[in-house]
Design a protein around this motif. Structure first.
Motif, PDB file in Angstrom:
ATOM      1  N   GLU A  67       0.830  -1.211   0.000  1.00 22.72           N
ATOM      2  CA  GLU A  67       0.000   0.000   0.000  1.00 22.72           C
ATOM      3  C   GLU A  67       0.861   1.256   0.000  1.00 22.72           C
ATOM      4  OE1 GLU A  67      -3.224   1.102  -0.310  1.00 22.72           O
ATOM      5  OE2 GLU A  67      -3.609  -0.941  -0.964  1.00 22.72           O
ATOM      6  N   LEU A  68       1.928   1.243   0.790  1.00 22.72           N
ATOM      7  CA  LEU A  68       2.841   2.386   0.831  1.00 22.72           C
ATOM      8  C   LEU A  68       3.523   2.559  -0.524  1.00 22.72           C
ATOM      9  CD1 LEU A  68       4.148   4.625   2.530  1.00 22.72           C
ATOM     10  CD2 LEU A  68       5.874   2.947   3.228  1.00 22.72           C
ATOM     11  N   ALA A  69       3.971   1.455  -1.107  1.00 23.22           N
ATOM     12  CA  ALA A  69       4.604   1.502  -2.432  1.00 23.22           C
ATOM     13  C   ALA A  69       3.657   2.104  -3.461  1.00 23.22           C
ATOM     14  CB  ALA A  69       5.041   0.103  -2.866  1.00 23.22           C
ATOM     15  N   LYS A  70       2.390   1.701  -3.395  1.00 26.34           N
ATOM     16  CA  LYS A  70       1.389   2.207  -4.340  1.00 26.34           C
ATOM     17  C   LYS A  70       1.254   3.722  -4.234  1.00 26.34           C
ATOM     18  CE  LYS A  70      -3.629   2.138  -4.909  1.00 26.34           C
ATOM     19  NZ  LYS A  70      -4.862   1.527  -4.408  1.00 26.34           N
ATOM     20  N   LEU A  71       1.128   4.234  -3.034  1.00 21.55           N
ATOM     21  CA  LEU A  71       0.941   5.668  -2.833  1.00 21.55           C
ATOM     22  C   LEU A  71       2.183   6.461  -3.231  1.00 21.55           C
ATOM     23  CD1 LEU A  71      -1.000   5.453   0.533  1.00 21.55           C
ATOM     24  CD2 LEU A  71      -1.941   6.029  -1.734  1.00 21.55           C
ATOM     25  N   ILE A  72       3.345   5.962  -2.890  1.00 19.67           N
ATOM     26  CA  ILE A  72       4.589   6.641  -3.268  1.00 19.67           C
ATOM     27  C   ILE A  72       4.751   6.641  -4.782  1.00 19.67           C
ATOM     28  CG2 ILE A  72       7.115   6.472  -3.150  1.00 19.67           C
ATOM     29  CD1 ILE A  72       6.724   5.544  -0.210  1.00 19.67           C
ATOM     30  N   GLU A  73       4.446   5.513  -5.410  1.00 21.16           N
ATOM     31  CA  GLU A  73       4.564   5.432  -6.874  1.00 21.16           C
ATOM     32  C   GLU A  73       3.589   6.383  -7.550  1.00 21.16           C
ATOM     33  OE1 GLU A  73       3.845   4.299 -10.972  1.00 21.16           O
ATOM     34  OE2 GLU A  73       2.374   4.089  -9.362  1.00 21.16           O
ATOM     35  N   GLN A  74       2.391   6.530  -7.006  1.00 25.15           N
ATOM     36  CA  GLN A  74       1.414   7.449  -7.596  1.00 25.15           C
ATOM     37  C   GLN A  74       1.910   8.891  -7.535  1.00 25.15           C
ATOM     38  OE1 GLN A  74      -2.133   6.410  -5.394  1.00 25.15           O
ATOM     39  NE2 GLN A  74      -2.732   4.869  -6.901  1.00 25.15           N
ATOM     40  N   LEU A  75       2.505   9.281  -6.427  1.00 27.53           N
ATOM     41  CA  LEU A  75       3.048  10.632  -6.324  1.00 27.53           C
ATOM     42  C   LEU A  75       4.231  10.802  -7.268  1.00 27.53           C
ATOM     43  CD1 LEU A  75       2.996  13.429  -5.090  1.00 27.53           C
ATOM     44  CD2 LEU A  75       4.357  12.525  -3.161  1.00 27.53           C
ATOM     45  N   GLY A  76       5.110   9.804  -7.317  1.00 31.78           N
ATOM     46  CA  GLY A  76       6.239   9.860  -8.243  1.00 31.78           C
ATOM     47  C   GLY A  76       5.776   9.953  -9.684  1.00 31.78           C
ATOM     48  N   TRP A  77       4.733   9.214 -10.023  1.00 34.58           N
ATOM     49  CA  TRP A  77       4.167   9.249 -11.377  1.00 34.58           C
ATOM     50  C   TRP A  77       3.700  10.668 -11.711  1.00 34.58           C
ATOM     51  CZ3 TRP A  77       3.742   5.583 -15.175  1.00 34.58           C
ATOM     52  CH2 TRP A  77       2.913   5.894 -16.250  1.00 34.58           C
ATOM     53  N   TYR A  78       2.995  11.274 -10.760  1.00 40.96           N
ATOM     54  CA  TYR A  78       2.522  12.637 -10.980  1.00 40.96           C
ATOM     55  C   TYR A  78       3.707  13.559 -11.291  1.00 40.96           C
ATOM     56  CZ  TYR A  78       1.040  17.343 -10.478  1.00 40.96           C
ATOM     57  OH  TYR A  78       0.843  18.679 -10.739  1.00 40.96           O
ATOM     58  N   TYR A  79       4.706  13.532 -10.423  1.00 43.61           N
ATOM     59  CA  TYR A  79       5.860  14.415 -10.647  1.00 43.61           C
ATOM     60  C   TYR A  79       6.503  14.159 -12.003  1.00 43.61           C
ATOM     61  CZ  TYR A  79       6.029  16.074  -5.799  1.00 43.61           C
ATOM     62  OH  TYR A  79       5.755  16.666  -4.607  1.00 43.61           O
TER      63      TYR A  79
ATOM     64  N   VAL B 144       9.373  22.749  -4.267  1.00 43.49           N
ATOM     65  CA  VAL B 144       9.618  22.478  -2.841  1.00 43.49           C
ATOM     66  C   VAL B 144       9.302  21.022  -2.501  1.00 43.49           C
ATOM     67  CG1 VAL B 144       8.870  23.040  -0.487  1.00 43.49           C
ATOM     68  CG2 VAL B 144       9.345  24.877  -2.127  1.00 43.49           C
ATOM     69  N   THR B 145       8.152  20.533  -2.947  1.00 39.50           N
ATOM     70  CA  THR B 145       7.780  19.160  -2.578  1.00 39.50           C
ATOM     71  C   THR B 145       8.601  18.115  -3.321  1.00 39.50           C
ATOM     72  OG1 THR B 145       5.911  19.152  -4.134  1.00 39.50           O
ATOM     73  CG2 THR B 145       5.462  19.829  -1.845  1.00 39.50           C
ATOM     74  N   LEU B 146       9.119  18.459  -4.512  1.00 43.81           N
ATOM     75  CA  LEU B 146      10.044  17.540  -5.188  1.00 43.81           C
ATOM     76  C   LEU B 146      11.286  17.309  -4.338  1.00 43.81           C
ATOM     77  CD1 LEU B 146      10.224  18.461  -8.980  1.00 43.81           C
ATOM     78  CD2 LEU B 146       9.942  16.185  -8.015  1.00 43.81           C
ATOM     79  N   CYS B 147      11.749  18.373  -3.680  1.00 43.28           N
ATOM     80  CA  CYS B 147      12.906  18.215  -2.793  1.00 43.28           C
ATOM     81  C   CYS B 147      12.614  17.160  -1.724  1.00 43.28           C
ATOM     82  CB  CYS B 147      13.257  19.554  -2.139  1.00 43.28           C
ATOM     83  SG  CYS B 147      13.893  20.799  -3.276  1.00 43.28           S
ATOM     84  N   GLY B 148      11.408  17.216  -1.168  1.00 44.99           N
ATOM     85  CA  GLY B 148      11.032  16.226  -0.157  1.00 44.99           C
ATOM     86  C   GLY B 148      10.844  14.842  -0.733  1.00 44.99           C
ATOM     87  N   PHE B 149      10.168  14.753  -1.895  1.00 43.55           N
ATOM     88  CA  PHE B 149       9.913  13.450  -2.490  1.00 43.55           C
ATOM     89  C   PHE B 149      11.222  12.744  -2.841  1.00 43.55           C
ATOM     90  CE2 PHE B 149       9.208  10.600  -6.081  1.00 43.55           C
ATOM     91  CZ  PHE B 149       8.219   9.782  -5.568  1.00 43.55           C
ATOM     92  N   TYR B 150      12.125  13.444  -3.517  1.00 43.12           N
ATOM     93  CA  TYR B 150      13.359  12.779  -3.907  1.00 43.12           C
ATOM     94  C   TYR B 150      14.321  12.598  -2.740  1.00 43.12           C
ATOM     95  CZ  TYR B 150      12.123  11.738  -8.589  1.00 43.12           C
ATOM     96  OH  TYR B 150      11.516  11.170  -9.672  1.00 43.12           O
ATOM     97  N   SER B 151      14.157  13.368  -1.675  1.00 43.90           N
ATOM     98  CA  SER B 151      14.915  13.070  -0.454  1.00 43.90           C
ATOM     99  C   SER B 151      14.452  11.732   0.101  1.00 43.90           C
ATOM    100  CB  SER B 151      14.713  14.173   0.591  1.00 43.90           C
ATOM    101  OG  SER B 151      15.312  15.370   0.186  1.00 43.90           O
ATOM    102  N   MET B 152      13.127  11.523   0.112  1.00 41.99           N
ATOM    103  CA  MET B 152      12.577  10.246   0.570  1.00 41.99           C
ATOM    104  C   MET B 152      13.086   9.102  -0.312  1.00 41.99           C
ATOM    105  SD  MET B 152       8.603   8.989   0.834  1.00 41.99           S
ATOM    106  CE  MET B 152       8.292   9.427  -0.867  1.00 41.99           C
ATOM    107  N   MET B 153      13.051   9.291  -1.631  1.00 44.45           N
ATOM    108  CA  MET B 153      13.503   8.227  -2.533  1.00 44.45           C
ATOM    109  C   MET B 153      14.992   7.955  -2.346  1.00 44.45           C
ATOM    110  SD  MET B 153      10.706   7.251  -3.709  1.00 44.45           S
ATOM    111  CE  MET B 153      11.031   6.123  -5.041  1.00 44.45           C
TER     112      MET B 153
END
Length: 182
Positions: free
Chosen positions: A45-57, A153-162
């Motif tokens: 479930e976590l993978a799904k949500l993270i992938e959806q946000l990554g897809w959007y970006y 700004v949020t890309l910085c957070g997303f790719y920090s997480m990745m």
């Protein structure tokens, strides 16, 4: 090595459906490796949500592609996570990020031409968890709109997480495609 197990062979039910959806979505865009999604699929479930946000970006965001890739390369350089750099440098070039800018990021030089200088200053604030000064916000909004500023700004957070997932779980770079000479 601190790698988590690859759960993909043993996924069933909803987990299997999430895995197959991630595979299909990535393959439809020509991406044939799962990278950080392998350890993330230990929690489907976590993978799904993270992938959806990554897809959007990656495919639907408001930012110009060269700006998106510039932010990712800045994060890759700052985090020192090789996977992120290697996974994005060719895409950055394909997106039109000037080679001179790519080399400046690689060499940790910080005198970027416009509009990359503006984006770099925003990432400085984001990575320092500091307020973006109003004149800088105004310039960013003029260049990219409020949505674009929020995405930077949020890309910085997303790719920090990745980068954390890649670094913490020793995600290996995909094997290079075999060379097919003519």
């Amino acid at each position: 090595m601190a790698a988590l197990p690859d759960p993909t062979a043993s996924l069933t039910g909803a987990g299997r459906a999430i895995f197959e959806d991630i595979l299909a979505r990535r393959a439809a865009k020509g991406v044939h490796h799962l990278g950080p999604y392998i350890p993330l699929l230990n929690h489907p479930e976590l993978a799904k949500l993270i992938e959806q946000l990554g897809w959007y970006y990656k495919y639907e965001s408001k930012l110009p592609r060269d700006i998106y890739q510039f932010v990712v390369l800045i994060l890759a350089k700052r985090s020192k996570v090789e996977f992120v750099w290697e996974d994005h440098v060719a895409a950055a070039r394909a997106a039109g990020l000037p080679e001179a800018v790519t080399q400046m990021v690689a060499q940790d030089k910080r005198a970027f031409p416009a509009p990359f200088d503006l984006v770099d200053r925003i990432t400085d604030c984001a990575f320092a968890f500091q307020s973006i000064p109003q004149p800088l916000q105004d310039s960013a909004i003029a260049a990219f709109g409020i949505e674009g500023l929020l995405e930077i700004v949020t890309l910085c957070g997303f790719y920090s997480m990745m980068a954390m997932v890649n670094g913490c779980f020793d995600v290996a770079l995909p094997a290079p495609a075999p060379h097919r000479g003519t």
